[in-house]
Design a protein around this motif. Sequence first.
Motif, PDB file in Angstrom:
ATOM      1  N   GLY A  79       0.798  -1.226   0.000  1.00 24.23           N
ATOM      2  CA  GLY A  79       0.000   0.000   0.000  1.00 24.23           C
ATOM      3  C   GLY A  79       0.821   1.260   0.000  1.00 24.23           C
ATOM      4  N   ALA A 111      -5.361  -5.887  -3.245  1.00 20.46           N
ATOM      5  CA  ALA A 111      -6.592  -5.111  -3.133  1.00 20.46           C
ATOM      6  C   ALA A 111      -6.827  -4.616  -1.707  1.00 20.46           C
ATOM      7  CB  ALA A 111      -7.776  -5.955  -3.596  1.00 20.46           C
ATOM      8  N   HIS A 113      -4.847  -3.493   0.286  1.00 16.57           N
ATOM      9  CA  HIS A 113      -3.965  -2.366   0.635  1.00 16.57           C
ATOM     10  C   HIS A 113      -3.856  -1.347  -0.493  1.00 16.57           C
ATOM     11  CE1 HIS A 113      -2.643  -4.590   4.204  1.00 16.57           C
ATOM     12  NE2 HIS A 113      -2.635  -5.654   3.421  1.00 16.57           N
ATOM     13  N   LEU A 114      -4.690  -1.500  -1.506  1.00 18.50           N
ATOM     14  CA  LEU A 114      -4.583  -0.647  -2.686  1.00 18.50           C
ATOM     15  C   LEU A 114      -5.010   0.779  -2.382  1.00 18.50           C
ATOM     16  CD1 LEU A 114      -3.874  -0.757  -5.719  1.00 18.50           C
ATOM     17  CD2 LEU A 114      -6.293  -1.251  -6.166  1.00 18.50           C
ATOM     18  N   ARG A 115      -4.203   1.735  -2.805  1.00 20.41           N
ATOM     19  CA  ARG A 115      -4.505   3.141  -2.592  1.00 20.41           C
ATOM     20  C   ARG A 115      -4.900   3.801  -3.914  1.00 20.41           C
ATOM     21  NH1 ARG A 115       0.339   6.232  -0.024  1.00 20.41           N
ATOM     22  NH2 ARG A 115       1.292   5.438  -1.950  1.00 20.41           N
ATOM     23  N   LEU A 139      -9.790  -6.773  -7.743  1.00 20.00           N
ATOM     24  CA  LEU A 139      -9.185  -5.555  -7.208  1.00 20.00           C
ATOM     25  C   LEU A 139     -10.248  -4.572  -6.733  1.00 20.00           C
ATOM     26  CD1 LEU A 139      -6.373  -4.994  -9.872  1.00 20.00           C
ATOM     27  CD2 LEU A 139      -6.076  -5.787  -7.514  1.00 20.00           C
ATOM     28  N   SER A 143     -10.854  -3.585  -2.745  1.00 20.86           N
ATOM     29  CA  SER A 143     -10.376  -2.244  -2.383  1.00 20.86           C
ATOM     30  C   SER A 143     -11.479  -1.208  -2.239  1.00 20.86           C
ATOM     31  CB  SER A 143      -9.387  -1.758  -3.454  1.00 20.86           C
ATOM     32  OG  SER A 143     -10.063  -1.546  -4.688  1.00 20.86           O
TER      33      SER A 143
END
Length: 424
Positions: A79, A111, A113-115, A139, A143
């Motif tokens: 992330g 996903a 930790h996806l920013r 994803l 997310s």
Amino acid sequence: MPADLAVIGLGHIGLPLAQAATAAGVRTIGYDPGPPAAPDAPAPAAAHPPAAHGPLTAPEIRRLLAAGFRTTDDPAALGRVRTAVICAPTPLGEDGALDLSAVADAARVLAAHLRPHTTVILESTVYPGTTEEFLRPLLEEGSGLTAGRDFHLAHSPARHDPGSRAHRYGSTPKVIGGLTPACTEAAAAFYGRLTDRVVRARGPREAETAKLLETNYRHLNIALMNEMAVLCHDIGVDLWDVIRCAETKPFGFQAFRPGPGVGGHTAPIDPNYYSYKGRSLGYPLRLVELAQEVNTRMPRYVVQRCATLLNEHGKSARGARVLLLGVTYKPDIGDEEGSPAREIASRLMELGAHITYHDPYVHQWQVLGRPVPRADALYEAAAGADLTLLLQHHRTYDLQGLSVKAQLLLDTRGATPTGAAHRL
């Protein structure tokens, strides 16, 4: 210091990417999700450096780590990067379809930790449509973000030629297909730091299909050469001289060469799932399937040639001492993935032959669950063998010297001087 790039999956695709990115000054971390752990499993141990095998040599691994590349088992680190590239393996399942479970595992971990504004790129070899229809939902669901609006999503097929001195990562054009034009440009900006040329595809499907076309182009032409090898041997024509002559034509011909079978991480696999996809849609890719059939039978043909050569010199395959030279799938690397050497060795052993091997890059080798003796003194081993079989032409082999020492030498690569050995 936070990294700019996370490489998810540290195999034959991920490690070369990490190497190129680190060399270009991109701060890079590596993460390999592995199989999901049971709910009561202990926490994973600290991440270890990548193993010194496969696409990178041990010195290359050491240089990679010395340049600042690090592995992590902390998914939270994903992330904190600007770009995440999924390089998970996609082997064939028992049903002949691609096993996308490793891609799914990587996507779920990422996903969580996806920013926003992150660029996500899939490099794994997949079916056309996988980036949009399989990866994108995973994803977005994990997310809460939307691809093409909140984060960039693209596909870029891996192009790596292990052991090649001519085709480096930076000089090999990178094909990129983004979900939106902005996604394509975000991925292009990243790869533009690593390669001399970026090629923009119309979208992810075109980029995914380009990989399949590239692999099958090679596969079909190798199959043609393998068929020609059998025909030319039967009619007493030197195919290697035929190729030498034909490749002087400055147009309409590209030289391919026969061999004991195809190996590697893509050539034996990609045509299978391309064909599987075609059959599932109702129209089999007949040329691809035929090429696969031709290339798959080459190890059996090599064993047949071995038995015939021994017989012509008053020896039986049963009890014969056979030395195999080169058991990797490509010259000058230690990667054995998909190499035809193992099938050839097992078939010779089933005929009763006593097998030894030599390979400067492979120090231990097993066939049929049993270790195969390694010849340390190469020339003495060739002199003592009833048949020496060249399966891979490593640069370190002095084929002129070996042809003098060997009682019988069968060259499946056309690498020996004319008249110095029997050729495929």
